[in-house]
Design an enzyme around this catalytic site. Structure first.
Site, PDB file in Angstrom:
ATOM      1  N   GLU A 100      -6.784 -11.045   9.725  1.00 54.85           N
ATOM      2  CA  GLU A 100      -7.327 -12.346   9.296  1.00 54.85           C
ATOM      3  C   GLU A 100      -6.734 -13.485  10.118  1.00 54.85           C
ATOM      4  O   GLU A 100      -7.420 -14.442  10.459  1.00 54.85           O
ATOM      5  CB  GLU A 100      -7.085 -12.548   7.803  1.00 54.85           C
ATOM      6  CG  GLU A 100      -7.958 -11.608   6.960  1.00 54.85           C
ATOM      7  CD  GLU A 100      -7.651 -11.702   5.493  1.00 54.85           C
ATOM      8  OE1 GLU A 100      -6.499 -11.379   5.095  1.00 54.85           O
ATOM      9  OE2 GLU A 100      -8.546 -12.079   4.725  1.00 54.85           O
ATOM     10  N   GLU A 141      -7.229  -3.671   2.702  1.00 57.40           N
ATOM     11  CA  GLU A 141      -6.830  -4.165   1.390  1.00 57.40           C
ATOM     12  C   GLU A 141      -7.416  -3.321   0.249  1.00 57.40           C
ATOM     13  O   GLU A 141      -6.795  -3.175  -0.801  1.00 57.40           O
ATOM     14  CB  GLU A 141      -7.237  -5.625   1.209  1.00 57.40           C
ATOM     15  CG  GLU A 141      -6.445  -6.596   2.056  1.00 57.40           C
ATOM     16  CD  GLU A 141      -7.041  -6.824   3.449  1.00 57.40           C
ATOM     17  OE1 GLU A 141      -7.815  -5.982   3.931  1.00 57.40           O
ATOM     18  OE2 GLU A 141      -6.705  -7.861   4.047  1.00 57.40           O
TER      19      GLU A 141
HETATM   20  N1  T1G Z   1       4.301  -5.388   3.640  1.00 58.33           N
HETATM   21  C1  T1G Z   1       5.587  -5.039   3.436  1.00 58.33           C
HETATM   22  N2  T1G Z   1       6.165  -3.944   3.984  1.00 58.33           N
HETATM   23  C2  T1G Z   1       5.385  -3.182   4.779  1.00 58.33           C
HETATM   24  C3  T1G Z   1       4.035  -3.473   5.034  1.00 58.33           C
HETATM   25  C4  T1G Z   1       3.490  -4.650   4.429  1.00 58.33           C
HETATM   26  N3  T1G Z   1       2.236  -5.021   4.641  1.00 58.33           N
HETATM   27  N4  T1G Z   1       3.540  -2.510   5.856  1.00 58.33           N
HETATM   28  C5  T1G Z   1       4.536  -1.663   6.094  1.00 58.33           C
HETATM   29  N5  T1G Z   1       5.646  -2.046   5.452  1.00 58.33           N
HETATM   30  C6  T1G Z   1       6.950  -1.404   5.498  1.00 58.33           C
HETATM   31  C7  T1G Z   1       6.913  -0.003   4.908  1.00 58.33           C
HETATM   32  O1  T1G Z   1       7.075  -0.062   3.498  1.00 58.33           O
HETATM   33  C8  T1G Z   1       8.093   0.634   5.611  1.00 58.33           C
HETATM   34  O2  T1G Z   1       9.255   0.122   4.983  1.00 58.33           O
HETATM   35  C9  T1G Z   1       8.047   0.020   7.015  1.00 58.33           C
HETATM   36  O3  T1G Z   1       7.300  -1.203   6.871  1.00 58.33           O
HETATM   37  C10 T1G Z   1       7.357   0.906   8.028  1.00 58.33           C
HETATM   38  O4  T1G Z   1       6.079   1.258   7.453  1.00 58.33           O
HETATM   39  C11 T1G Z   1      -3.971 -11.400   2.319  1.00 58.33           C
HETATM   40  C12 T1G Z   1      -3.620  -9.267   0.764  1.00 58.33           C
HETATM   41  C13 T1G Z   1       1.568  -0.953   9.384  1.00 58.33           C
HETATM   42  C14 T1G Z   1       0.290   1.157   9.838  1.00 58.33           C
HETATM   43  O5  T1G Z   1      -2.214  -2.478   4.020  1.00 58.33           O
HETATM   44  O6  T1G Z   1      -0.517   0.745   6.891  1.00 58.33           O
HETATM   45  O7  T1G Z   1      -2.796  -8.269   3.997  1.00 58.33           O
HETATM   46  O8  T1G Z   1      10.208   2.329   4.235  1.00 58.33           O
HETATM   47  O9  T1G Z   1       6.563   3.720   7.325  1.00 58.33           O
HETATM   48  O10 T1G Z   1       3.929   4.731   9.701  1.00 58.33           O
HETATM   49  O11 T1G Z   1      -5.854 -10.174   2.920  1.00 58.33           O
HETATM   50  O12 T1G Z   1       2.927   0.563   7.285  1.00 58.33           O
HETATM   51  O13 T1G Z   1      10.979   1.226   6.380  1.00 58.33           O
HETATM   52  O14 T1G Z   1      11.560   0.209   4.142  1.00 58.33           O
HETATM   53  O15 T1G Z   1       4.214   2.845   7.030  1.00 58.33           O
HETATM   54  O16 T1G Z   1       4.475   3.020  11.538  1.00 58.33           O
HETATM   55  C15 T1G Z   1      -2.640  -5.166   4.254  1.00 58.33           C
HETATM   56  C16 T1G Z   1       0.125  -1.427   5.253  1.00 58.33           C
HETATM   57  C17 T1G Z   1      -1.703  -5.748   3.259  1.00 58.33           C
HETATM   58  C18 T1G Z   1      -0.921  -2.275   5.985  1.00 58.33           C
HETATM   59  C19 T1G Z   1       2.781   1.111   9.964  1.00 58.33           C
HETATM   60  N6  T1G Z   1      -1.912  -4.342   5.209  1.00 58.33           N
HETATM   61  N7  T1G Z   1       1.011  -0.781   6.198  1.00 58.33           N
HETATM   62  O17 T1G Z   1       2.861   2.491   9.694  1.00 58.33           O
HETATM   63  O18 T1G Z   1       5.353   2.720   9.283  1.00 58.33           O
HETATM   64  S1  T1G Z   1      -2.576  -6.675   2.026  1.00 58.33           S
HETATM   65  C20 T1G Z   1      -1.740  -3.027   4.981  1.00 58.33           C
HETATM   66  C21 T1G Z   1       0.601   0.297   6.912  1.00 58.33           C
HETATM   67  C22 T1G Z   1      -3.130  -8.040   2.863  1.00 58.33           C
HETATM   68  C23 T1G Z   1      -4.460 -10.109   2.917  1.00 58.33           C
HETATM   69  C24 T1G Z   1      -4.081  -8.909   2.115  1.00 58.33           C
HETATM   70  C25 T1G Z   1       1.652   0.942   7.763  1.00 58.33           C
HETATM   71  C26 T1G Z   1       1.547   0.543   9.254  1.00 58.33           C
HETATM   72  P1  T1G Z   1      10.602   1.024   4.926  1.00 58.33           P
HETATM   73  P2  T1G Z   1       5.528   2.740   7.691  1.00 58.33           P
HETATM   74  P3  T1G Z   1       4.163   3.327  10.122  1.00 58.33           P
END
Ligand code: T1G
Length: 708
Positions: A113, A133
């Site tokens: 976004e 999301e």
């Molecule tokens: N927020 C906080 N922590 C996050 C995070 C996030 N969005 N994404 C990953 N982490 C942490 C995860 O918990 C782990 O922590 C570390 O980063 C590595 O992640 C307003 C409302 C990006 C593809 O859904 O899909 O935006 O265990 O082990 O395999 O419209 O993380 O090390 O303490 O998964 O390399 C939308 C979610 C949010 C993406 C990386 N975004 N993340 O994968 O590492 S909602 C998502 C992923 C939003 C807006 C809306 C994957 C990754 P720790 P990992 P990875």
């Protein structure tokens, strides 16, 4: 001495200007999630760049392994902090100078976004763009539902938002999400070159929110929205897909400002939904499960080759899983015919991939070349890991592990795939119990994500760490389990299946029970599951446990009566249901209902009616109560380990987070009150877990136990 002031947090966003270009770098490890500090930094940096007469254009990029992975999921449910992400995006879009987003790694959710609010986008080979999301029970809440359709059209935007899938740079270019594919992940350099191109060509400040071409064909857009609505209403239980369709409808019908207001209202509704709480819990739980003490204490051993004992359904599935991870695999069976059969089971999986165009014939040949069959355990002498998947009989396991002990090199990891036998006893068949561990795969082993890593008393920490490292390579979801009958999943399954049998004998038909369980969100009920897996499996377990079953415990004989007739389910054409030849859709069987009625009469039970709510509360209470016992006995490290096991191995609806998260949402006091009420009828079966009683007394949740 006065306490030293806390070291200032490193800046999450850096602004620098060179040759009339403002470089805005997001630097918030590990994935540049849009925390309050990042949002504030972006807002300040874009305002500064916009106001600086020396700046002619802006480049936004991410440091580390991501562009921006999205909103900071840890902030959900907390009081919102300004600036909001929608406001940050509006400010970027309003910039009077061209803004280019240079993307490498994840640009997901709020990350995409932010990129969409820029005027142009460049992405490199590692870029993963998406609006996932929906997988968190949400919808893009920072303009994604309004800008994406304006940029790439309603149909493509809805596909991204409803699937949650990631797209790479080439597809993103084809969709119109980006303007250029960078040749390398040095998107800073190539991004800057693109900015200079924009300036040299005097390309306009192209505000995504002001675009309209992609929605010009209103009929096509409306058709896409209607199709999405129809599809979303089929996704039983899920809340946010329908809201996504509504938000895109607003993008079609309303000016940007009003559309953004609609999006915000719908986003708030999703945020408040218990599904968001369940799905966010599942997201973090699936990462926390791999954080076990042994993985912190020890380094994993190197696994460069593997062996499998047994080429049956499980052995072949495990071999496929290992081959898919790129390992060479030695499969040992008792004779050449069995080796050939095991090999053919493996080959059948890859033939399926070739038939679907997922694998070339050459690719299949290359994989199969990594599989070697043998009938002599000497073939294992060089492998780093062997997984046994033979008949579930302790004498057979002992013989196999004695052979492995004799032939495998020192330091080889010796694993058993047993689903319930005592792994401490199996380890005793070797001179190296420290190298013996349980790797409990779920059938089909190459498809099911769950892997229970069962930790016997004498196993060394580095072998446990090796098992978790292997799970990551196999793309499995690992859960650490202690040794008991059924470990975590099968032990809990036995209890809630018993609760279902009690309901059946007390008056509910097996068909009502299956319908109730599906309505809760499972893909199928316990009796459909039994017919699919084969009723003979459960029958063998019940017979095995008969000798140690408490004679005072209520026992329902109905399932045994079906098995005594050879009615095992789909594989015999009838079980709980009747199956037309070749059909997998069972029909209720009047003969089964007659057997149930007879069993009730024999048990002196006067059948009563149960509402769906009454049945669900019993089914769930049994599951949660046994889950609490599994945690209090240390078989599971934390309640979240029970959640992940039930979601990834037993079909528990992920949007509820798992049984323990669901119990927290319902309220542990309610669960305990239900158990106490049911105990009036059967105090032996409904003995409340002492952990559950304690948590209720202290006003705590299962979640409060999830940090170790
Ligand atoms: N927020 C906080 N922590 C996050 C995070 C996030 N969005 N994404 C990953 N982490 C942490 C995860 O918990 C782990 O922590 C570390 O980063 C590595 O992640 C307003 C409302 C990006 C593809 O859904 O899909 O935006 O265990 O082990 O395999 O419209 O993380 O090390 O303490 O998964 O390399 C939308 C979610 C949010 C993406 C990386 N975004 N993340 O994968 O590492 S909602 C998502 C992923 C939003 C807006 C809306 C994957 C990754 P720790 P990992 P990875």
């Amino acid at each position: 001495m006065d306490a030293q002031p806390a070291a200032p947090e490193p800046a999450a966003v850096h602004l620098s200007v060179r040759d009339h270009i403002a470089f805005i770098a997001v630097d918030h490890p590990p994935v540049n999630a849009l925390s309050t500090a990042v949002r504030r930094g972006l807002m300040d940096a874009i305002a500064q760049a916009d106001a600086d007469a020396d700046v002619h254009a802006v480049l936004v990029h991410g440091r580390g392994k991501a562009f921006i992975a999205g909103a900071d999921i840890r902030e959900f449910g907390l009081p919102p902090q300004a600036p909001s992400l929608p406001d940050v995006c509006l400010r970027i879009e309003a910039c009077g100078k061209p803004v280019v987003a240079a993307i490498h790694g994840p640009a997901l959710g709020g990350g995409l976004e932010v990129a969409l609010s820029a005027h142009y986008r460049v992405a490199g080979p590692s870029a993963k763009l998406g609006l996932p999301e929906v997988l968190l029970g949400l919808l893009p809440g920072a303009g994604g539902t309004q800008r994406a359709p304006r940029l790439i059209g309603a149909e493509a935007a809805l596909d991204l938002m409803l699937s949650g899938r990631h797209v790479g740079a080439p597809e993103a270019l084809r969709l119109g999400l980006i303007d250029r594919v960078a040749t390398s992940d040095d998107v800073l350099t190539e991004g800057e070159a693109f900015v200079r191109h924009v300036l040299a060509e005097q390309m306009p400040v192209r505000r995504t929110g002001a675009l309209s071409d992609a929605l010009a064909d209103r009929a096509a857009a409306q058709a896409a929205i209607d199709a999405a609505r129809a599809e979303a209403s089929k996704k039983r239980g899920l809340f946010s897909p329908l809201k996504i369709a509504e938000a895109v409808q607003a993008a079609l019908d309303l000016p940007l400002a009003q559309g953004l207001a609609v999006e915000r209202a719908l986003f708030e509704q999703c945020l408040a939904s218990p599904q968001r709480a369940g799905l966010v819990h599942a997201f973090f739980a699936e990462r926390e499960v791999a954080k076990v003490p042994e993985a912190r204490q020890a380094q994993p051993r190197r696994i460069a080759s593997a062996g499998v004992v047994g080429g049956g359904t499980m052995g072949a599935g495990i071999a496929v899983s290992l081959l898919d991870a790129g390992l060479p695999v030695v499969m040992v069976e008792r004779d050449d015919a069995a080796v050939a059969l095991g090999r053919s089971r493996v080959e059948k999986v890859y033939d399926g991939h070739v038939a679907k165009g997922r694998l070339t014939p050459e690719g299949k040949a290359a994989v199969m070349a990594r599989l070697h069959g043998a009938t002599d355990y000497a073939a294992f002498q060089e492998v780093d890991l062997v997984i046994e998947a033979v008949f579930e009989d302790m004498a057979v396991k002992h013989a196999v592990f004695a052979e492995l002990d004799r032939h495998c090199k020192p330091g080889a990891v010796l694993a058993t795939n047993t689903s319930y036998l005592d792994i401490d006893a199996i380890a005793q068949a070797t001179s190296r119990p420290q190298d013996v561990i349980g790797l409990h795969f779920f059938s089909p082993a190459h498809i099911m994500k769950l892997l229970e890593i069962v930790v016997p008393a004498q196993v060394s920490a580095d072998v446990v760490a090796t098992a978790f490292a292997l799970a990551t390579r196999l793309k499995k979801v690992p859960v650490r389990a202690g040794v008991c009958d059924g470990f975590i999943g099968n032990r809990i399954l036995a209890v809630y299946r018993t609760a279902a049998d009690h309901l059946m004998e007390d008056g509910a038909s097996p068909y009502e029970i299956d319908t109730m369980v599906r309505a809760f969100g499972f893909p199928m009920g316990p009796y459909e599951m039994s017919d699919l897996a084969g009723g003979d499996i459960g029958w063998a377990t019940r017979k095995r446990r008969a000798a140690t079953r408490d004679p005072k415990a209520r026992y329902v004989h109905i399932a045994d009566q079906l098995c005594e007739r050879g009615w095992f389910g789909q594989k015999t054409g009838r079980g709980w249901y009747l199956y037309e030849a070749g059909s997998r859709n069972g029909q209720p069987d009047p003969e089964v209902e007659a057997i149930v009625a007879e069993a009730r009469a024999q048990a002196g039970v006067t059948p009563r009616h149960f509402t769906v709510d009454e049945m669900q509360r019993r089914y769930v209470a049994a599951m949660v109560n046994e889950g609490a016992k599994v945690v209090e006995e240390g078989i599971a490290l934390r309640p979240l380990d029970v959640d992940v096991t039930l979601v990834h191995g037993y079909g528990f609806p992920r949007w509820r987070g798992g049984p323990m998260k669901h119990a927290d949402i319902v309220g542990l006091g309610q669960i305990l009150a239900d158990i106490r009420a049911f105990a009036q009828e059967d105090p032996l079966f409904w003995q409340p877990s002492t952990l559950l009683v304690k948590l209720v007394a202290e006003g705590r949740t299962f979640d409060s136990l999830n940090q170790i």
